[in-house]
Design an enzyme around this catalytic site. Structure first.
Site, short mmCIF file in Angstrom:
data_model
loop_
_atom_site.label_atom_id
_atom_site.label_comp_id
_atom_site.label_asym_id
_atom_site.label_seq_id
_atom_site.Cartn_x
_atom_site.Cartn_y
_atom_site.Cartn_z
CG HIS A 74 -15.86 -17.72 12.65
ND1 HIS A 74 -16.71 -17.25 13.27
CD2 HIS A 74 -16.47 -18.15 11.40
CE1 HIS A 74 -17.74 -17.07 12.63
NE2 HIS A 74 -17.50 -17.86 11.72
CG ASP A 128 -19.64 -15.67 15.63
OD1 ASP A 128 -20.00 -14.66 15.74
OD2 ASP A 128 -20.27 -16.68 14.83
CE LYS A 129 -15.51 -20.82 18.91
NZ LYS A 129 -15.58 -20.99 20.38
CD GLU A 142 -22.06 -12.69 27.22
OE1 GLU A 142 -21.82 -12.98 26.10
OE2 GLU A 142 -22.50 -13.29 27.99
CD GLU A 201 -24.01 -8.44 33.67
OE1 GLU A 201 -24.19 -7.53 33.01
OE2 GLU A 201 -23.89 -9.59 33.47
CE LYS A 210 -18.01 -21.16 8.67
NZ LYS A 210 -19.17 -20.00 8.51
CG PHE A 228 -12.72 -16.46 2.61
CD1 PHE A 228 -13.13 -15.52 3.00
CD2 PHE A 228 -12.55 -17.67 3.46
CE1 PHE A 228 -13.49 -15.37 4.45
CE2 PHE A 228 -12.95 -17.71 4.75
CZ PHE A 228 -13.39 -16.58 5.26
CG ASP A 273 -20.06 -12.70 8.14
OD1 ASP A 273 -21.15 -12.02 7.83
OD2 ASP A 273 -19.26 -13.39 7.59
CB ALA A 274 -20.99 -8.34 13.38
NE ARG A 291 -23.02 -14.90 15.85
CZ ARG A 291 -23.09 -13.44 15.21
NH1 ARG A 291 -24.27 -12.86 15.67
NH2 ARG A 291 -22.31 -13.16 14.75
CE LYS A 292 -19.83 -20.10 14.01
NZ LYS A 292 -20.86 -19.38 13.89
CE LYS A 311 -22.56 -17.59 30.03
NZ LYS A 311 -23.85 -18.41 29.90
CE LYS A 363 -21.25 -15.67 35.90
NZ LYS A 363 -20.41 -14.89 37.03
CG ASP A 383 -25.34 -21.71 31.22
OD1 ASP A 383 -26.12 -22.52 31.47
OD2 ASP A 383 -25.45 -20.63 30.93
#
Length: 396
Positions: free
Chosen positions: A14, A16-17, A42, A55, A174, A240, A248-249, A254-255, A275, A279, A281
């Site tokens: 995918h 995003d992955k 990123e 960074e 997916k 598909f 898709d970009a 985003r997941k 990260k 961090k 997060d």
């Protein structure tokens, strides 16, 4: 029909992955050479392009374009077709150092700079953050059923693609699983399965449907939960072929619901991939999962969610709260009181206790960060159960 709930998962192909895996592959390469590297990478992927920004402060050198291409190749985007090929895409990078203002608070926590407290507080939180950890005894993975089955399906989809069982499959895919609970809140059945799998040209929709139900869905979900009323939507658009970053970009982070609890537990909003563990997060989310899982395994609740909040540059959390959703076996105040006696939630302590200055992150970047039985993630270990029970007098 009883209460129903739906969660989704996506494959490593995918878009995003793909982005998450690139970011974490860069992190792994840097932290292997420099365990104290500060990394915030990123990634964006699109037709013919991979772009990495962020960074990074480190003493190490790594070949970032080589890492990007190798990650994409491992996922399966090769062969020159599909608008996204490991060996022909353009690779762009824009990397700066971590802000000196942020670094000052991370290197020297507020408690030692201004509060005058004694002791080694070490690392301050790399940012403010609201972090949730969740666990439930509904599955062996200590995850909610819907996300557990969705992940099992996407992992199986990747497996049958790679081992040649279904050679026409391509990397993108997916799943979405809807489960039904009875009046007592126990898992009753699987109501609906949605599975979209990228495939090569010339494969009939009927064959794809038959193969994926047989080799993927029925392999991933217990037969006892599937019945004559279970609905299957396999490639519901009917085709598909165009998939991955060409369709898709993709973007790092985003997941985040796929990465965590499938929507059953709350989420503070911070992404994980790319990260380093200063961090919170990331590191505190792992710690919160570790705490929740051990508390549930210790028998203190059937479902438990913990929230931890941090201020940038401050070591100690500004708040810790929890919710047992009416399943607690002991009062929530008592459970909350035991947490600081067993778990140290300062970032430096989390990093040390869970061994987070190691290259363990790329394998987290697909199929979930939690509940993985195929990976030895330290935050999944049930190593505090006995201590929790002793503290509460339950193990005597």
């Amino acid at each position: 029909m009883g209460r129903i709930f739906t969660s989704e998962s996506v494959t490593e192909g995918h878009p995003d992955k793909v982005a998450d895996q690139i970011s974490d592959a860069i992190l792994d390469a840097l932290i292997e050479k420099d365990p104290y590297a500060r990394v915030a990478a990123e990634t964006t992927v699109a037709t013919g392009l991979a772009l990495v920004v962020g960074e990074i402060t480190t003493t190490a050198y790594v070949d970032i374009p080589k890492i990007i291409r190798g990650t994409i190749r491992d996922i399966g985007y090769t062969g020159g077709a599909g608008g996204f090929d490991a060996d022909s895409i353009a690779v762009l990078t824009s990397i700066d150092e971590q802000s000196a203002d942020i670094a000052a608070g991370v290197d020297n926590a507020f408690e030692t700079r201004e509060a005058g407290e004694e002791g080694d507080f070490g690392t301050g939180a790399g940012d403010q953050g609201i972090i949730f950890g969740y666990a439930t005894d509904e599955t062996p993975e200590y995850l909610p059923p819907a996300i557990t089955f969705a992940h099992r399906i996407t992992r199986r989809l990747a497996q049958v693609r790679k081992d040649g069982t279904l050679p026409y499959l391509r990397p993108d895919g997916k799943s979405q699983v809807t489960v039904e609970f009875d009046e007592a809140g126990r898992l009753k059945r699987v109501d609906t399965v949605v599975l979209s799998a990228q495939h090569s040209e010339g494969v009939a929709q009927g064959q794809i449907h038959e193969d994926l139900v047989k080799h993927v869905i029925r392999h991933a979900i217990p037969e006892s939960l599937l019945d004559g009323s279970t609905k299957y939507f396999v490639n519901p658009t009917g085709r598909f072929v165009i998939g991955g970053p060409q369709a898709d970009a993709g973007l790092t982070g985003r997941k985040i619901i796929v990465d965590t609890y499938g929507g059953s537990g709350r989420h503070g909003g911070g992404a994980f991939s790319g990260k380093d563990p200063t961090k919170v997060d990331r590191s505190a989310a792992y710690a919160a999962r570790w705490i929740a899982k051990n508390l549930v395994a210790a028998g203190l609740a059937s479902r438990l969610e913990i929230e931890v909040a941090y201020a940038i540059g401050v070591a100690r959390p500004v708040s810790v709260t929890l919710e047992t959703f009416g399943t607690g076996k002991v009062p929530e105040e008592e459970i909350l009181g035991i947490i600081p006696e067993v778990f140290d939630l300062r970032p430096a302590a989390i990093i040390a206790e869970l061994g987070l200055r190691r290259p363990i992150y790329k394998k987290t970047a697909a199929y979930g960060h939690f509940g993985r039985l195929d990976a030895d993630f330290p935050w999944e270990r049930l190593d505090k159960v006995d201590e929790i029970q002793r503290k509460l007098g339950h193990g005597r």
